[in-house]
Design a protein around this motif. Structure first.
Motif, PDB file in Angstrom:
ATOM      1  N   PHE A   1       0.840  -1.193   0.000  1.00 24.18           N
ATOM      2  CA  PHE A   1       0.000   0.000   0.000  1.00 24.18           C
ATOM      3  C   PHE A   1       0.873   1.240   0.000  1.00 24.18           C
ATOM      4  N   CYS A   2       0.268   2.357  -0.363  1.00 27.59           N
ATOM      5  CA  CYS A   2       0.891   3.660  -0.195  1.00 27.59           C
ATOM      6  C   CYS A   2      -0.018   4.467   0.721  1.00 27.59           C
ATOM      7  N   MET A   3       0.516   4.925   1.861  1.00 28.44           N
ATOM      8  CA  MET A   3      -0.271   5.748   2.770  1.00 28.44           C
ATOM      9  C   MET A   3      -0.008   7.209   2.436  1.00 28.44           C
ATOM     10  N   GLY A   4      -1.065   7.885   1.992  1.00 34.32           N
ATOM     11  CA  GLY A   4      -0.915   9.253   1.516  1.00 34.32           C
ATOM     12  C   GLY A   4      -0.661  10.274   2.594  1.00 34.32           C
ATOM     13  N   MET A   5      -0.892   9.915   3.849  1.00 32.80           N
ATOM     14  CA  MET A   5      -0.682  10.832   4.974  1.00 32.80           C
ATOM     15  C   MET A   5      -1.530  12.099   4.780  1.00 32.80           C
ATOM     16  N   LEU A   6      -0.896  13.296   4.852  1.00 32.35           N
ATOM     17  CA  LEU A   6      -1.617  14.562   4.855  1.00 32.35           C
ATOM     18  C   LEU A   6      -0.862  15.588   4.008  1.00 32.35           C
ATOM     19  N   PRO A   7      -1.533  16.641   3.559  1.00 32.19           N
ATOM     20  CA  PRO A   7      -0.785  17.741   2.943  1.00 32.19           C
ATOM     21  C   PRO A   7       0.246  18.265   3.944  1.00 32.19           C
ATOM     22  N   GLY A   8       1.476  18.361   3.496  1.00 34.83           N
ATOM     23  CA  GLY A   8       2.547  18.774   4.392  1.00 34.83           C
ATOM     24  C   GLY A   8       3.298  17.612   5.009  1.00 34.83           C
ATOM     25  N   GLN A   9       2.787  16.370   4.838  1.00 39.88           N
ATOM     26  CA  GLN A   9       3.453  15.162   5.341  1.00 39.88           C
ATOM     27  C   GLN A   9       3.691  14.230   4.158  1.00 39.88           C
ATOM     28  N   ALA A  10       4.938  13.823   3.952  1.00 40.55           N
ATOM     29  CA  ALA A  10       5.272  12.973   2.813  1.00 40.55           C
ATOM     30  C   ALA A  10       4.633  11.594   2.945  1.00 40.55           C
ATOM     31  N   PRO A  11       4.203  10.992   1.823  1.00 37.14           N
ATOM     32  CA  PRO A  11       3.596   9.649   1.861  1.00 37.14           C
ATOM     33  C   PRO A  11       4.633   8.547   2.063  1.00 37.14           C
ATOM     34  N   TYR A  12       4.151   7.357   2.444  1.00 41.14           N
ATOM     35  CA  TYR A  12       5.005   6.189   2.684  1.00 41.14           C
ATOM     36  C   TYR A  12       4.456   4.992   1.914  1.00 41.14           C
ATOM     37  N   VAL A  13       5.374   4.073   1.536  1.00 45.27           N
ATOM     38  CA  VAL A  13       5.001   2.870   0.784  1.00 45.27           C
ATOM     39  C   VAL A  13       5.420   1.631   1.560  1.00 45.27           C
ATOM     40  N   LEU A  14       4.511   0.667   1.645  1.00 40.98           N
ATOM     41  CA  LEU A  14       4.816  -0.648   2.210  1.00 40.98           C
ATOM     42  C   LEU A  14       4.729  -1.689   1.110  1.00 40.98           C
ATOM     43  N   LEU A  15       5.750  -2.541   1.014  1.00 39.79           N
ATOM     44  CA  LEU A  15       5.793  -3.641   0.051  1.00 39.79           C
ATOM     45  C   LEU A  15       6.141  -4.929   0.787  1.00 39.79           C
ATOM     46  N   ASN A  16       5.978  -6.053   0.090  1.00 41.99           N
ATOM     47  CA  ASN A  16       6.549  -7.318   0.525  1.00 41.99           C
ATOM     48  C   ASN A  16       7.334  -7.855  -0.670  1.00 41.99           C
ATOM     49  N   TYR A  17       8.514  -7.286  -0.880  1.00 37.68           N
ATOM     50  CA  TYR A  17       9.276  -7.544  -2.105  1.00 37.68           C
ATOM     51  C   TYR A  17      10.016  -8.875  -2.015  1.00 37.68           C
ATOM     52  N   THR A  18       9.694  -9.777  -2.963  1.00 40.02           N
ATOM     53  CA  THR A  18      10.344 -11.089  -2.985  1.00 40.02           C
ATOM     54  C   THR A  18      11.161 -11.314  -4.257  1.00 40.02           C
ATOM     55  N   GLY A  19      11.149 -10.336  -5.176  1.00 43.03           N
ATOM     56  CA  GLY A  19      12.076 -10.407  -6.303  1.00 43.03           C
ATOM     57  C   GLY A  19      11.525 -10.867  -7.629  1.00 43.03           C
ATOM     58  N   ASN A  20      10.219 -11.154  -7.729  1.00 42.59           N
ATOM     59  CA  ASN A  20       9.701 -11.559  -9.034  1.00 42.59           C
ATOM     60  C   ASN A  20       9.226 -10.339  -9.824  1.00 42.59           C
ATOM     61  N   LEU A  21       8.892 -10.579 -11.080  1.00 40.51           N
ATOM     62  CA  LEU A  21       8.509  -9.482 -11.962  1.00 40.51           C
ATOM     63  C   LEU A  21       7.263  -8.768 -11.458  1.00 40.51           C
ATOM     64  N   ARG A  22       6.338  -9.517 -10.883  1.00 34.99           N
ATOM     65  CA  ARG A  22       5.131  -8.896 -10.349  1.00 34.99           C
ATOM     66  C   ARG A  22       5.463  -7.935  -9.209  1.00 34.99           C
ATOM     67  N   ASP A  23       6.486  -8.248  -8.434  1.00 36.84           N
ATOM     68  CA  ASP A  23       6.887  -7.346  -7.362  1.00 36.84           C
ATOM     69  C   ASP A  23       7.440  -6.036  -7.915  1.00 36.84           C
ATOM     70  N   VAL A  24       8.120  -6.123  -9.055  1.00 37.58           N
ATOM     71  CA  VAL A  24       8.618  -4.898  -9.697  1.00 37.58           C
ATOM     72  C   VAL A  24       7.430  -4.045 -10.148  1.00 37.58           C
ATOM     73  N   ALA A  25       6.419  -4.696 -10.710  1.00 35.38           N
ATOM     74  CA  ALA A  25       5.214  -3.976 -11.119  1.00 35.38           C
ATOM     75  C   ALA A  25       4.511  -3.368  -9.912  1.00 35.38           C
ATOM     76  N   THR A  26       4.514  -4.098  -8.794  1.00 36.61           N
ATOM     77  CA  THR A  26       3.908  -3.567  -7.568  1.00 36.61           C
ATOM     78  C   THR A  26       4.652  -2.329  -7.084  1.00 36.61           C
TER      79      THR A  26
END
Length: 599
Positions: free
Chosen positions: A361-386
């Motif tokens: 997911f990407c948590m957009g937070m708030l105006p004035g607060q930078a967003p954050y991204v959570l992944l579960n990267y395992t190295g396949n092509l689909r993870d790159v697309a994610t």
């Protein structure tokens, strides 16, 4: 993996708070509650008044926005901590404390929107003529769309208070249970079973050996089946809660709240879903082609993401980062710059681990607060697309930072616009740099599988959710009944082209969208088909398209969907619009088939 590398793949939240025991966290939470109380004291009874001036309304809106930012910052921080690791009791306690505090503050604030709804239309339209009030017009219009279904302040307060021990409690139970699940499985190349995460098992759906794929998925689903009592209780109570709310507010349909929030017309969404179902044959055609490429006599649903050529290429995280940034930069340097900041500022948590939430997911937070991204990267092509997908979300949030809090988030159907577009840019970048026909076949297969998952599969999910809600209205559903509804809807998509493994009956039990966001899944269909239209326009127009697209993202949720799309000449009411997206899919299928036949 070195300790330094591991650290770089975890997000750094110190820009928010130094840790869960940072005294600023509790101070901000209490300050938000105090501001809510003062806001109620200063303005209650002054909004629903003939004496309400544009100047006062703007002042109220600015105060309302400021106190929401104050209260939401600690809440969002607690959510990020919990998502990355739900195991520590301190993380659970912090999230519970934030939820309870925000619920109490929200009770204090209920009067504001309720009083705005009481303004007569003539007075309201007069206020909108003021340029400063007009900056909030879309938010105010959207709020007033809910007026027919809004209850008295006392009732709204009771509903808000009871939500903590009702729906929200079952949401948290689902989150904690699914994040805590452990699986015993002998990973490829290992003789003895060991404890692994769910994300590690799901990643094996891309393994070259069919037995490994099926065994991993069956193990994953079987563990959920063992928890059928709790999982079905979460579903039953959340669905019942929604039914009671629909009844209490007298919504004409169970999807009305979603349509209001998404600014979508029921007839339009139903037409989109019907067009999608009319094109299920495209998916079945692809499944038959994939079976041919794999050389299998029959295609199981565990074969859908099987790698071609008997090998599953592993892509290091550093390479994935470079590929995505190159793809974004080829479209717009600004896009690559905003995406690159997630890496340099360590706003990505990439590695799977016990206790971490599944998916991405990407948590957009708030105006004035930078967003954050959570992944579960395992190295396949689909993870790159994610990665491209979630960074697309991140760029969307970064570009819309100029909007006020109430118009920061894009309308739900537009929530996937930048994310899916980012995936399209990645796919084209990979295809353009590749000369080997076999690799091009793999890339086209990956893209078609992604489109199928984002349109046809999400349509299946929406139909299942609708069927479950309607059947739940007649009484408690057993786990087996959920399984049967799930099996039936998936069978419509797969037809005779794909054989479902028996444990897949439990495929409904781990999908968090059903728990967190009612009927969210149709927005993926909407977003994918819309992006295919936008991407086609980019191919036709080239560079002149780019600034209009960036402006679309920068507008966030400041305009209705129809207005946002006017600069592109797209009319969502056009009966043929949705079919054009599937015509694009058919073109990709033809391109793939030509490569296969040439080989």
């Amino acid at each position: 993996m070195t300790e330094q590398t591991d650290r770089e793949l975890r997000w750094e939240l110190s820009a928010l708070y130094s840790g869960p025991d940072d005294p600023r966290w509790e101070a901000d939470l209490k300050q938000g509650q105090a501001q809510a109380g003062r806001f109620r004291h200063d303005f209650r009874g002054r909004i629903a008044s003939d004496q309400l001036s544009p100047e006062l309304l703007v002042a109220v809106l600015q105060r309302y926005e400021a106190l929401q930012k104050q209260g939401l910052k600690p809440y969002l921080y607690a959510q990020l901590l919990f998502a990355a690791d739900s195991s520590p009791p301190a993380h659970k306690a912090l999230l519970a404390r934030a939820r309870e505090a925000w619920s109490a503050a929200s009770e204090q604030l209920l009067f504001f929107e309720l009083e705005l709804l009481q303004l007569d239309n003539e007075r309201y339209l007069c206020l909108l003529k003021d340029p400063e009030v007009a900056r909030y017009a879309h938010y105010l219009n959207q709020m007033r769309a809910h007026a027919p279904y809004t209850l008295s302040e006392e009732v709204e307060q009771v509903l808000k208070r009871k939500e903590l021990t009702g729906r929200e409690a079952f949401v948290q139970l689902f989150e904690e249970l699914t994040a805590s699940l452990r699986f015993r499985f002998a990973m490829p190349g290992e003789e003895e079973p060991r404890e692994v995460t769910g994300e590690e098992l799901l990643a094996l759906l891309h393994h070259p050996e069919g037995e490994v794929r099926e065994g991993a998925f069956a193990t994953f689903l079987g563990r959920h089946a063992e928890n059928a009592l709790v999982l079905s209780s979460c579903f039953n109570n959340i669905l019942l809660d929604h039914a009671k709310e629909v009844e209490l507010r007298r919504y004409p349909d169970i999807m009305t709240p979603t349509h209001l929030s998404s600014e979508t017309e029921p007839a339009m969404v139903e037409r989109m879903m019907q067009v999608t179902e009319a094109n299920y044959s495209l998916a079945q055609e692809y499944f038959a082609l994939k079976r041919q490429l794999l050389g299998r006599e029959r295609m199981k649903n565990t074969d859908l993401y099987a790698p071609l050529g008997g090998q599953s290429r592993q892509i290091p995280y550093a390479e994935a980062k470079a590929l995505v940034l190159e793809a974004f930069g080829g479209f717009s340097p600004r896009l690559a710059e905003e995406a690159g900041a997630f890496f340099t500022e360590r706003r990505i948590d990439a590695l799977p681990k016990p206790g971490k939430g599944g998916g991405a997911f990407c948590m957009g937070m708030l105006p004035g607060q930078a967003p954050y991204v959570l992944l579960n990267y395992t190295g396949n092509l689909r993870d790159v697309a994610t990665l491209a997908h979630e960074l697309g979300h991140g760029v969307h949030y970064a570009l819309s930072q100029g909007q006020n809090l109430f118009q920061y988030h894009a309308p739900l159907p537009f929530a996937e616009t930048a994310s899916v577009f980012g995936e399209m840019l990645l796919t084209r970048h990979l295809l353009d740099r590749e000369s080997d026909p076999r690799v091009k076949i793999e890339l086209l297969c990956a893209k078609l599988e992604d489109i199928i998952a984002t349109t046809f599969r999400q349509n299946v999910l929406t139909r299942f959710e609708l069927a479950a809600h309607k059947k739940r209205a007649a009484g408690l559903l057993s786990p087996e009944e959920y399984c049967e509804l799930w099996w039936s809807e998936n069978a419509r998509l797969f037809g005779d082209a794909v054989e479902m493994i028996e444990p897949y009956r439990w495929g409904w039990s781990y999908i968090s969208h059903f728990i967190h966001s009612r009927f969210y899944c149709y927005s993926y269909v909407f977003g994918e088909l819309l992006v295919l239209a936008l991407y086609q326009k980019y191919l036709e127009e080239g560079a002149p398209f780019v600034p209009r697209y960036l402006e679309l993202l920068a507008k966030g949720g400041s305009q209705p969907p129809a207005e946002l799309l006017k600069p592109f000449g797209i009319d969502l009411a056009d009966p043929d619009f949705w079919q054009k997206g599937y015509d694009f899919v058919e073109g990709l299928l033809k391109e793939l088939r030509a490569l296969v036949e040439a080989g």
